[in-house]
Design a protein around this motif. Structure first.
Motif, PDB file in Angstrom:
ATOM      1  N   VAL A 123     -15.753  48.218  29.192  1.00 37.12           N
ATOM      2  CA  VAL A 123     -15.770  47.054  28.305  1.00 37.12           C
ATOM      3  C   VAL A 123     -14.767  45.988  28.743  1.00 37.12           C
ATOM      4  CG1 VAL A 123     -15.375  46.285  25.921  1.00 37.12           C
ATOM      5  CG2 VAL A 123     -16.562  48.442  26.354  1.00 37.12           C
ATOM      6  N   HIS A 124     -13.575  46.425  29.149  1.00 35.18           N
ATOM      7  CA  HIS A 124     -12.512  45.462  29.440  1.00 35.18           C
ATOM      8  C   HIS A 124     -12.193  45.314  30.924  1.00 35.18           C
ATOM      9  CE1 HIS A 124     -11.740  45.203  25.144  1.00 35.18           C
ATOM     10  NE2 HIS A 124     -11.776  46.529  25.104  1.00 35.18           N
ATOM     11  N   GLY A 125     -12.781  46.151  31.771  1.00 36.22           N
ATOM     12  CA  GLY A 125     -12.537  46.053  33.202  1.00 36.22           C
ATOM     13  C   GLY A 125     -11.129  46.462  33.608  1.00 36.22           C
ATOM     14  N   VAL A 126     -10.499  47.301  32.813  1.00 36.72           N
ATOM     15  CA  VAL A 126      -9.138  47.757  33.102  1.00 36.72           C
ATOM     16  C   VAL A 126      -9.203  49.220  33.532  1.00 36.72           C
ATOM     17  CG1 VAL A 126      -6.851  48.190  32.137  1.00 36.72           C
ATOM     18  CG2 VAL A 126      -8.135  46.176  31.426  1.00 36.72           C
ATOM     19  N   ALA A 127      -8.774  49.484  34.762  1.00 37.82           N
ATOM     20  CA  ALA A 127      -8.756  50.852  35.266  1.00 37.82           C
ATOM     21  C   ALA A 127      -7.456  51.519  34.822  1.00 37.82           C
ATOM     22  CB  ALA A 127      -8.876  50.864  36.780  1.00 37.82           C
ATOM     23  N   ILE A 128      -7.599  52.539  34.003  1.00 43.93           N
ATOM     24  CA  ILE A 128      -6.434  53.260  33.485  1.00 43.93           C
ATOM     25  C   ILE A 128      -6.820  54.734  33.402  1.00 43.93           C
ATOM     26  CG2 ILE A 128      -7.059  52.834  31.083  1.00 43.93           C
ATOM     27  CD1 ILE A 128      -4.061  52.540  30.479  1.00 43.93           C
ATOM     28  N   SER A 129      -5.937  55.615  33.789  1.00 47.65           N
ATOM     29  CA  SER A 129      -6.266  57.042  33.793  1.00 47.65           C
ATOM     30  C   SER A 129      -6.069  57.646  32.405  1.00 47.65           C
ATOM     31  CB  SER A 129      -5.400  57.794  34.799  1.00 47.65           C
ATOM     32  OG  SER A 129      -4.077  57.906  34.326  1.00 47.65           O
ATOM     33  N   HIS A 130      -6.735  58.757  32.182  1.00 49.07           N
ATOM     34  CA  HIS A 130      -6.579  59.430  30.892  1.00 49.07           C
ATOM     35  C   HIS A 130      -5.154  59.938  30.707  1.00 49.07           C
ATOM     36  CE1 HIS A 130      -7.214  63.005  33.397  1.00 49.07           C
ATOM     37  NE2 HIS A 130      -6.658  63.690  32.413  1.00 49.07           N
ATOM     38  N   GLN A 131      -4.493  60.347  31.781  1.00 47.78           N
ATOM     39  CA  GLN A 131      -3.116  60.834  31.677  1.00 47.78           C
ATOM     40  C   GLN A 131      -2.167  59.699  31.297  1.00 47.78           C
ATOM     41  OE1 GLN A 131      -2.046  64.123  31.786  1.00 47.78           O
ATOM     42  NE2 GLN A 131      -0.288  63.095  30.883  1.00 47.78           N
ATOM     43  N   THR A 132      -2.416  58.510  31.831  1.00 49.78           N
ATOM     44  CA  THR A 132      -1.600  57.353  31.459  1.00 49.78           C
ATOM     45  C   THR A 132      -1.751  57.059  29.971  1.00 49.78           C
ATOM     46  OG1 THR A 132      -1.774  56.421  33.675  1.00 49.78           O
ATOM     47  CG2 THR A 132      -1.200  54.896  31.904  1.00 49.78           C
TER      48      THR A 132
ATOM     49  N   GLY B 162      -2.030  47.865  23.394  1.00 53.03           N
ATOM     50  CA  GLY B 162      -2.572  47.811  22.040  1.00 53.03           C
ATOM     51  C   GLY B 162      -4.030  48.241  21.981  1.00 53.03           C
ATOM     52  N   LEU B 163      -4.839  47.780  22.932  1.00 51.50           N
ATOM     53  CA  LEU B 163      -6.246  48.190  22.969  1.00 51.50           C
ATOM     54  C   LEU B 163      -6.382  49.693  23.187  1.00 51.50           C
ATOM     55  CD1 LEU B 163      -7.923  45.396  25.140  1.00 51.50           C
ATOM     56  CD2 LEU B 163      -8.369  45.895  22.730  1.00 51.50           C
ATOM     57  N   THR B 164      -5.595  50.202  24.110  1.00 51.70           N
ATOM     58  CA  THR B 164      -5.631  51.633  24.413  1.00 51.70           C
ATOM     59  C   THR B 164      -5.284  52.452  23.178  1.00 51.70           C
ATOM     60  OG1 THR B 164      -5.000  51.163  26.695  1.00 51.70           O
ATOM     61  CG2 THR B 164      -4.682  53.407  25.921  1.00 51.70           C
ATOM     62  N   LEU B 165      -4.219  52.079  22.496  1.00 51.26           N
ATOM     63  CA  LEU B 165      -3.813  52.810  21.295  1.00 51.26           C
ATOM     64  C   LEU B 165      -4.841  52.669  20.182  1.00 51.26           C
ATOM     65  CD1 LEU B 165      -0.012  51.947  21.240  1.00 51.26           C
ATOM     66  CD2 LEU B 165      -1.067  54.111  21.891  1.00 51.26           C
ATOM     67  N   THR B 166      -5.442  51.500  20.067  1.00 51.20           N
ATOM     68  CA  THR B 166      -6.460  51.298  19.032  1.00 51.20           C
ATOM     69  C   THR B 166      -7.647  52.215  19.250  1.00 51.20           C
ATOM     70  OG1 THR B 166      -5.807  49.005  18.720  1.00 51.20           O
ATOM     71  CG2 THR B 166      -8.000  49.611  17.969  1.00 51.20           C
ATOM     72  N   TYR B 167      -8.155  52.266  20.465  1.00 54.56           N
ATOM     73  CA  TYR B 167      -9.303  53.136  20.735  1.00 54.56           C
ATOM     74  C   TYR B 167      -8.954  54.608  20.555  1.00 54.56           C
ATOM     75  CZ  TYR B 167     -11.876  49.188  22.716  1.00 54.56           C
ATOM     76  OH  TYR B 167     -12.531  47.993  22.902  1.00 54.56           O
ATOM     77  N   HIS B 168      -7.810  54.992  21.090  1.00 54.21           N
ATOM     78  CA  HIS B 168      -7.460  56.416  21.074  1.00 54.21           C
ATOM     79  C   HIS B 168      -7.034  56.895  19.689  1.00 54.21           C
ATOM     80  CE1 HIS B 168      -6.294  60.244  22.788  1.00 54.21           C
ATOM     81  NE2 HIS B 168      -5.119  60.150  22.198  1.00 54.21           N
ATOM     82  N   VAL B 169      -6.196  56.133  18.999  1.00 57.20           N
ATOM     83  CA  VAL B 169      -5.646  56.577  17.721  1.00 57.20           C
ATOM     84  C   VAL B 169      -6.555  56.192  16.558  1.00 57.20           C
ATOM     85  CG1 VAL B 169      -3.683  56.410  16.147  1.00 57.20           C
ATOM     86  CG2 VAL B 169      -3.289  56.504  18.611  1.00 57.20           C
ATOM     87  N   ASN B 170      -6.846  54.914  16.429  1.00 58.27           N
ATOM     88  CA  ASN B 170      -7.616  54.452  15.273  1.00 58.27           C
ATOM     89  C   ASN B 170      -9.040  54.991  15.254  1.00 58.27           C
ATOM     90  OD1 ASN B 170      -5.292  53.028  14.889  1.00 58.27           O
ATOM     91  ND2 ASN B 170      -6.262  51.041  14.705  1.00 58.27           N
ATOM     92  N   TYR B 171      -9.676  55.035  16.415  1.00 59.25           N
ATOM     93  CA  TYR B 171     -11.059  55.506  16.469  1.00 59.25           C
ATOM     94  C   TYR B 171     -11.181  56.976  16.853  1.00 59.25           C
ATOM     95  CZ  TYR B 171     -12.195  50.618  15.938  1.00 59.25           C
ATOM     96  OH  TYR B 171     -12.290  49.349  15.465  1.00 59.25           O
ATOM     97  N   GLY B 172     -10.064  57.610  17.157  1.00 64.80           N
ATOM     98  CA  GLY B 172     -10.066  59.042  17.432  1.00 64.80           C
ATOM     99  C   GLY B 172     -10.781  59.445  18.701  1.00 64.80           C
ATOM    100  N   LEU B 173     -10.846  58.558  19.674  1.00 69.68           N
ATOM    101  CA  LEU B 173     -11.506  58.879  20.931  1.00 69.68           C
ATOM    102  C   LEU B 173     -10.575  59.702  21.821  1.00 69.68           C
ATOM    103  CD1 LEU B 173     -13.163  55.443  21.784  1.00 69.68           C
ATOM    104  CD2 LEU B 173     -14.206  57.421  20.658  1.00 69.68           C
ATOM    105  N   SER B 174     -11.166  60.540  22.641  1.00 72.51           N
ATOM    106  CA  SER B 174     -10.365  61.310  23.584  1.00 72.51           C
ATOM    107  C   SER B 174      -9.763  60.362  24.614  1.00 72.51           C
ATOM    108  CB  SER B 174     -11.231  62.363  24.285  1.00 72.51           C
ATOM    109  OG  SER B 174     -12.143  61.719  25.159  1.00 72.51           O
ATOM    110  N   ALA B 175      -8.796  60.849  25.347  1.00 73.34           N
ATOM    111  CA  ALA B 175      -8.162  60.017  26.376  1.00 73.34           C
ATOM    112  C   ALA B 175      -9.172  59.644  27.464  1.00 73.34           C
ATOM    113  CB  ALA B 175      -6.969  60.754  26.980  1.00 73.34           C
TER     114      ALA B 175
END
Length: 181
Positions: free
Chosen positions: A61-70, A38-51
């Motif tokens: 901010v959240h200490g979660v390591a996640i790749s842009h491709q994921t 949910g956080l990932t989708l909120t940042y990427h979709v709602n705020y229009g940030l790149s992957a």
């Protein structure tokens, strides 16, 4: 007065539902929690940030390591799950629609985005992307609008520019028993 007749040799059945495209990622088997998704989708979709920016924020901010491709895989999978809900939402539509096409870059190549919307209610109803600006693409875009109606109104009107592909699309639908101005 001229009579225009064209025999269409395309394998396309108007007003038929296509089988859904399956997502790349099965969201029931992801390693992240629904909260992280949910956080990932909120940042990427709602705020229009790149992957990449979304991945950086998730780490900083959240200490979660996640790749842009994921992130891109998550977004594409959620989009395919949500598309049927958006496509089959029971909109109260008018009988007047506008449409046009524009070009966009997809994976470094130029494509055409065809879009149609309800001219009165201001609802986007069709937005297919095609590598070609042709009659088949126009037919598909108009068909997506027609699929959203329970009954096709007798005084149905599509307002488009002077591109001849829309006139040919009108002829195609007329040959299949669907008439509109």
């Amino acid at each position: 007065m001229r009579y225009i007749y064209r025999k269409f040799r395309i394998d396309f059945q108007p007003l038929s539902k296509e089988s859904p495209e399956l997502p790349i990622v099965d969201l029931s088997r992801i390693y992240s929690s629904p909260h992280v998704l949910g956080l990932t989708l909120t940042y990427h979709v709602n705020y229009g940030l790149s992957a990449r920016k979304t991945a950086a924020i998730m780490q900083d901010v959240h200490g979660v390591a996640i790749s842009h491709q994921t992130i891109l895989n998550y977004v594409n999978s959620v989009a395919l799950i949500l598309k049927p809900y958006i496509d089959h939402y029971p909109y109260e539509l008018s009988d007047q629609f506008c449409g046009d096409e524009t070009y966009i870059r997809v994976n470094g190549r130029w494509h055409y985005l065809f879009f149609f919307f309800d001219a009165v209610k201001k609802i986007i109803l069709s937005y297919p992307v095609s590598p070609n600006r042709d009659t088949i693409s126009a037919i598909r875009a108009i068909d997506e609008v027609l699929l959203k109606m329970e009954d096709i109104p007798e005084n149905l009107t599509f307002v488009v520019d002077g591109n001849p592909i829309y006139l040919l699309a009108q002829h195609f639908f007329a040959q299949n028993g669907i008439s509109f101005d």
